[in-house]
Design a protein around this motif. Structure first.
Motif, PDB file in Angstrom:
ATOM      1  N   GLU A   1      79.086  56.530  17.175  1.00  0.00           N
ATOM      2  CA  GLU A   1      77.855  56.048  17.806  1.00  0.00           C
ATOM      3  C   GLU A   1      76.636  56.402  16.962  1.00  0.00           C
ATOM      4  O   GLU A   1      75.639  55.701  16.976  1.00  0.00           O
TER       5      GLU A   1
ATOM      6  N   SER B   1      84.982  48.784  19.450  1.00  0.00           N
ATOM      7  CA  SER B   1      84.157  48.511  20.617  1.00  0.00           C
ATOM      8  C   SER B   1      83.044  49.546  20.735  1.00  0.00           C
ATOM      9  O   SER B   1      81.911  49.201  21.087  1.00  0.00           O
ATOM     10  N   ALA B   2      83.322  50.792  20.405  1.00  0.00           N
ATOM     11  CA  ALA B   2      82.266  51.812  20.436  1.00  0.00           C
ATOM     12  C   ALA B   2      81.179  51.495  19.424  1.00  0.00           C
ATOM     13  O   ALA B   2      79.985  51.617  19.710  1.00  0.00           O
TER      14      ALA B   2
ATOM     15  N   SER C   1      80.424  48.506  18.167  1.00  0.00           N
ATOM     16  CA  SER C   1      79.696  47.306  18.586  1.00  0.00           C
ATOM     17  C   SER C   1      78.703  47.650  19.676  1.00  0.00           C
ATOM     18  O   SER C   1      77.553  47.207  19.655  1.00  0.00           O
ATOM     19  N   THR C   2      79.146  48.438  20.657  1.00  0.00           N
ATOM     20  CA  THR C   2      78.262  48.807  21.758  1.00  0.00           C
ATOM     21  C   THR C   2      77.058  49.578  21.245  1.00  0.00           C
ATOM     22  O   THR C   2      75.924  49.332  21.639  1.00  0.00           O
TER      23      THR C   2
ATOM     24  N   GLY D   1      74.843  47.197  19.112  1.00  0.00           N
ATOM     25  CA  GLY D   1      74.328  46.064  19.880  1.00  0.00           C
ATOM     26  C   GLY D   1      74.498  44.744  19.151  1.00  0.00           C
ATOM     27  O   GLY D   1      74.185  43.685  19.674  1.00  0.00           O
TER      28      GLY D   1
END
Lengths: 325, 428
Positions: free
Chosen positions: B259, B279-280, B282-283, B286
């Motif tokens: 992150e 997915s982490a 991408s989240t 953003g």
């Protein structure tokens, strides 16, 4: 911790005043009652004592035994004698590095922290308005200074994009990642420890309050300036408190774990510059499954701290001044 | 008066004894099968809140289907998982079913803590290449929960902003990788970097495979000093070309989570990660993160990429309920309903039958990862087999020596030599 002397009960006093029981019988009854009271006390102590025995002393002795074996945590163990202890110094450069890091950390951060604590205590002792509030505020870092949250914050403050570099940027100085540079990472943790000066400060404050004002008044009349008063009244009378704080913080600092663990990401990074003693014990025990070796290291730390404390007590004869000598 | 005091004392004694008894009783809570023929299974795993929730759901479904089996689950976060597991094993209290990863599988198996799962779990529909990862000394000790691949992740918005096209990954080399990174760093302006360095052992495994060397061989480190030095040199060159941040910032980033990584914070174009981190990433960013193949040596005949079992389910060697335990593992990896609940949380599902059923319901990041795996499947090398004892220390060691090299404390050659010496005494 409380007084162990038996206090006379009101009932006892009254039975004495009634003069209805012969003296010998009364004494016997008193003795019996005392024995019963002792028994009660032990029964109340039993849960705590059981805890001490099974949760503290037992594992302590077990780890002492394990330190002479090659116990691997999930396998059997073999007696290896003093191998673990010799290995620390002959075949483990990381151990020496951890010892070096911790020593530097302890001997730099503890004196700094105590000096800082004493200076602030002196300032606060001058009758600042709202002393209670200041005292609480300065005490706060001690409360959560060794928490994970603060260590995470520390990473951010001393990071490449952190507060420190932004501050330096104001003066046109371009900083670097203080926690990523092997030559500065340890110092950020030293600063963190110095920052938790609150608990020795509170003890200093209490110590300062113990010094009778009349001493200062007398010295003032004799013409002693503030500096002189400090070095000839405050400091000598405060030495027992300084001594207490020193011992406490030394022991505490040797056991530092959380700060270095979080700031380094759990492995002493970068380049082992923040590998602390306790952290290395943990890594060896739980990551490498060398619990026997880790136990030996833990016991060696006990030895270091014990020797240092003993040395401190010996030295204290020469500089600690108790009012009565 | 005296009487009353005696009564008070007696009450005190009674209370003290009662307190002690309670304390003893609290320590006692054992396990085992209940009197009514019901079997109790103790299950352990690590994870975050969402994993705990879905695993509990799947376990509840299993209990419903098997009314005579009761599950007692215990879970913790990753940081304290092995501490707890090893302590339980050391205390002779090994869970019946538990999660474990490849770095520790070999060690646990060789120390006689894992049960042979042959015959307990149906493995017919599982990816056979991946399944061999759970074999230690010829025995199937672990069942892979799913798969992961190590890949280059590219933050498309950083590329776009810098006006640099996303590289063609079908045949790109380490030089191309460095060139693109440098270009990106130069065009992105201040505070934008090309790529984030890392010293992950998976990265080394890929690089070594391109030189025809395995990461581990016969219980020893399999990479030669020359290859290892070349691998360290990649990072040195990358910094020199300004394709990545300086050594200090690289060190700092090395212990941050994805992150807070360069691609996660939109400060960098590329980094190497496991597909289950997509997915982490991408989240956090953003934006869209693309998966690229790992670069290769100009002359390499193999790309060296591989599927890694995300983790394994294992059964305690001394579990008295091995049959029931096997049944639970079988359910977790083979049952379509369980798979629907669990999704790709423990890696991309590698059960062909299950996958066909749930593929469309998987989140976008997982579908992208699956598409990526399909794309590279034909070129994949063998999945790793269980590591030697002590292998759990290797990732931190690689990072430590890597940091020594980029900080200028050691030359790549000296670091490679010293690393191999330390690895030799660590592995067994």
């Amino acid at each position: 911790m409380s007084s162990t002397q038996a206090r006379p009960y009101p009932a006892e006093a009254r039975s004495g005043s009634e003069h209805t029981v012969p003296a010998a019988q009364a004494a016997r009854m008193r003795r019996r009652r005392r024995r019963r009271e002792t028994l009660t006390a032990y029964l109340f102590l039993a849960p705590w004592f059981g805890g001490l025995l099974f949760i503290t002393v037992g594992p302590l002795l077990a780890s002492l035994y394990l330190s002479f074996t090659d116990y691997s945590l999930i396998g059997g163990s073999r007696w290896v004698g003093l191998d673990n202890y010799t290995r620390m110094f002959t075949d483990d450069p990381r151990f020496l590095k951890a010892l070096q890091n911790t020593t530097v950390y302890v001997f730099v951060s503890v004196p700094l922290q105590l000096t800082f604590a004493l200076l602030l205590a002196l300032l606060l002792d001058r009758g600042v308005r709202g002393l209670a509030i200041y005292r609480s505020i300065y005490y706060l870092p001690s409360l959560f200074g060794s928490s994970v949250a603060i260590a995470v914050l520390w990473r951010k403050v001393f990071g490449d994009d952190g507060l420190v570099n932004h501050f330096l940027g104001l003066f046109g100085i371009s900083g670097h990642s203080w926690i990523g540079d092997p030559s500065t990472a340890l110092w950020t943790i030293v600063v963190l420890n110095v920052w938790t000066f609150g608990s020795p400060m509170v003890i200093f404050l209490a110590g300062l309050r113990q010094i009778p004002v009349s001493y200062y008044e007398a010295a003032g009349i004799d013409g002693a300036g503030k500096m002189r008063q400090f070095f000839h009244i405050t400091l000598p009378l405060l030495t027992p408190v300084i001594f207490f704080n020193l011992i406490l913080q030394l022991i505490h600092a040797f056991q530092s774990f959380t700060q270095a663990f979080v700031v380094s990401g759990g492995n002493g990074s970068p380049s082992d510059s923040t590998l602390f003693y306790t952290m290395y014990v943990y890594i060896k025990g739980f990551n490498s499954f060398e619990m026997g070796y880790a136990s030996a290291m833990a016991w060696f730390l006990v030895l270091i701290v014990a020797c240092l404390t003993a040395l401190n007590f010996l030295m204290s004869k020469y500089w600690v001044f108790y009012g009565d000598n | 008066m005296l009487h009353q005091q005696k009564r008070t004392t007696r009450l005190c004694v009674a209370l003290a004894v009662a307190g002690g008894m309670l304390a003893i009783a609290a320590c006692g809570g054992g396990s085992g099968s209940g009197g009514d023929g019901k079997v109790t299974l103790r299950v352990s795993w690590w994870g975050d809140a969402s994993r705990d929730k879905i695993t509990e759901q799947a376990v509840a479904l299993f209990e419903k289907q098997n009314p005579n089996i009761e599950i007692k689950s215990s879970y913790s976060d990753w940081g304290s998982y092995y501490d707890q597991l090893t302590t339980k094993v050391a205390a002779g209290d090994t869970p019946d079913v538990f999660a474990i990863e490849i770095r520790k599988l070999g060690e646990f198996a060789r120390r006689d803590t894992l049960a042979d799962l042959k015959g307990l779990v149906n493995t017919a529909d599982l990816d056979q290449k991946l399944l061999t990862s759970g074999v230690v000394d010829g025995t199937q000790y672990g069942i892979p929960t799913g798969a992961n691949a190590f890949a280059v992740m590219a933050n498309t918005s950083v590329f776009k902003k810098a006006g640099v096209p996303i590289p063609d990954d079908s045949s790109w080399t380490w030089e191309d990788y460095q060139k693109v990174s440098a270009e990106l760093g130069a065009a992105g302006g201040s505070g934008i970097y090309g790529t984030q360095l890392n010293f992950n052992d998976a990265f080394l495994k890929v690089f070594a495979a391109q030189h025809g060397e395995p990461l581990y061989k016969d219980g020893k480190f399999g990479v030669s000093a020359g290859t290892l030095a070349d691998w360290f040199q990649l990072s040195v060159d990358m910094i020199k070309a300004k394709g990545s941040p300086d050594a200090n910032l690289s060190n700092e980033l090395g212990s941050d989570s994805i992150e807070q990584s360069l691609i996660g914070t939109n400060k960098g174009g590329m980094g190497m990660y496991w597909t289950n981190q997509l997915s982490a990433a991408s989240t956090a960013s953003g934006g869209q993160i693309d998966l690229l193949r790992m670069p290769r040596d100009a002359g390499a005949t193999t790309g060296g990429m591989f599927l890694q079992p995300t983790m394994f389910w294992a059964v305690g060697a001394h579990s008295k309920q091995q049959k029931a335990a096997g049944k639970l593992v079988d359910f977790l990896v083979n049952d379509p309903q369980a798979a629907k609940i669990l999704g790709s949380d423990r890696g991309l599902p590698m059960n062909s039958k299950v996958l066909a059923e749930i593929r469309d319901s998987l989140p976008a990041a997982d579908q992208a990862s699956l598409a990526y795996v399909d794309k590279v499947r034909t070129t994949l090398a063998d999945s790793p087999t269980a590591y030697p004892n002590g292998a759990a220390d290797i990732p931190d060691m690689l990072q430590r020596y890597g940091q020594d090299v980029i900080s200028g404390h050691k030359t790549p050659e000296a670091a490679a030599k010293a690393f191999l010496k330390e690895a030799d005494s660590t592995l067994s």
